[in-house]
Design an enzyme around this catalytic site. Sequence first.
Site, PDB file in Angstrom:
ATOM      1  CB  SER A  45      48.678  43.969  36.776  1.00  0.00           C
ATOM      2  OG  SER A  45      47.825  43.424  37.566  1.00  0.00           O
ATOM      3  CB  CYS A 265      48.890  38.844  40.978  1.00  0.00           C
ATOM      4  SG  CYS A 265      50.365  40.014  40.176  1.00  0.00           S
ATOM      5  CG  LEU A 266      48.972  44.274  44.708  1.00  0.00           C
ATOM      6  CD1 LEU A 266      50.431  44.830  44.806  1.00  0.00           C
ATOM      7  CD2 LEU A 266      48.108  45.573  44.348  1.00  0.00           C
ATOM      8  CD  GLN A 269      53.376  41.487  44.622  1.00  0.00           C
ATOM      9  OE1 GLN A 269      53.321  42.710  44.837  1.00  0.00           O
ATOM     10  NE2 GLN A 269      53.854  41.091  43.368  1.00  0.00           N
ATOM     11  CG  HIS A 350      47.692  36.854  36.789  1.00  0.00           C
ATOM     12  ND1 HIS A 350      46.526  37.700  37.039  1.00  0.00           N
ATOM     13  CD2 HIS A 350      48.852  37.264  36.901  1.00  0.00           C
ATOM     14  CE1 HIS A 350      47.181  38.815  37.364  1.00  0.00           C
ATOM     15  NE2 HIS A 350      48.479  38.797  37.382  1.00  0.00           N
ATOM     16  CD  GLU A 352      43.764  35.784  36.352  1.00  0.00           C
ATOM     17  OE1 GLU A 352      44.339  36.866  36.039  1.00  0.00           O
ATOM     18  OE2 GLU A 352      44.112  35.325  37.302  1.00  0.00           O
TER      19      GLU A 352
END
Length: 372
Positions: A45, A265-266, A269, A350, A352
């Site tokens: 990222s 995350c992405l 989006q 995140h 994880e």
Amino acid sequence: MKALIALEDGTLFEGRSFTGPGEAIGEIVFNTSMSGYQEILTDPSYTGQIVTMTYPLIGNYGVNKDDMESASVHPKAFLVKEYNAYPSNFRSEQTLADFLIEYGTLGVEGFDTRALVRHIRTKGAMKGVVSTVDLDPESLVEKARAWTGLVGQDMVSKVSCREPYGWADNGVVPGTDFSTVQAGIDKPLKVVAFDFGLKYNQLRILTEKGCQVQVVPASTDADTVLGMNPDGIFLSNGPGDPEGAPVVVDTIRALLGKKPIFGICLGHQILGLAYGGSTFKLKFGHRGGNQPVKDLGTGKVAITSQNHGFCVDMDSLNSDDVELTHINLNDGSVEGMRHKRYPAFSVQYHPEHAPGPHDAMYLFDRFLEMLR
């Protein structure tokens, strides 16, 4: 070795390289984590960015092969207040400097990182150049201004895998089907994971929880994924502007309603764009391991690990179709959403925990419940 840091607005900082000569251009951002620098450096990222750590002493516990979150280092340069050249930790296998040199990443120390961070927090994330080669301030500022930046750029294609692969025994297993099974898994759930710049710990957690994971390139089309007949689809994190990858958005839109989907995350989006919404660039983003997020369904607050510079615009989405599920308690921005008609949900942070707290691990369990 003297190094200059030049921002596009003309602001300059002078430090020294601890990795030898070099020059890097990118978006200068900061991360507030106190530890986890190896996970940060190997997080795809950060592609196209120059990372500044707010914690003052970096390098004290070294680097090891087990904490890699991808196969490479992704930031263009790494900026710290003070580098510790003598790590002391039983897991250490290499110094941070040697690690950065191995991957061709410039490391700079010995300047006021607090001043840089305060400047970015006030003015916003900026384009910048770090150099030991060109020490002309005017030249560096002009290079920073001339750089294209991240907005509208397709960064996903730079980091996504080129061929499909499986994951077993904490490692990559080349393959194009669900033949790879983690030892000890009985009747595994099959998950296709889109690699937009994923982190290995996402694969570790999915397999630990009984999933058979097949990772596919971001360019994989919807028919190919559906032909694999997975129980669910995972959308990973990744770099840059989600609107720079319209083909990926079209693919995910074609998968909506066909299989359960979980995005991080992405991936979150991209789901927002697939729902018909839009995204925007945050002033300086959220990067660190201490972001408080409230789950609106349970009322519980989780401390989360985050790394993103863009955000879904909830007002751009049809409230009859999409529900806000999580918010950031620092600035009220969107941190999670779910589709009301399709089995799809996502979060901006995140879960994880690499690096970061474990508070949000429950989201993986929520995803698996959708698959059963």
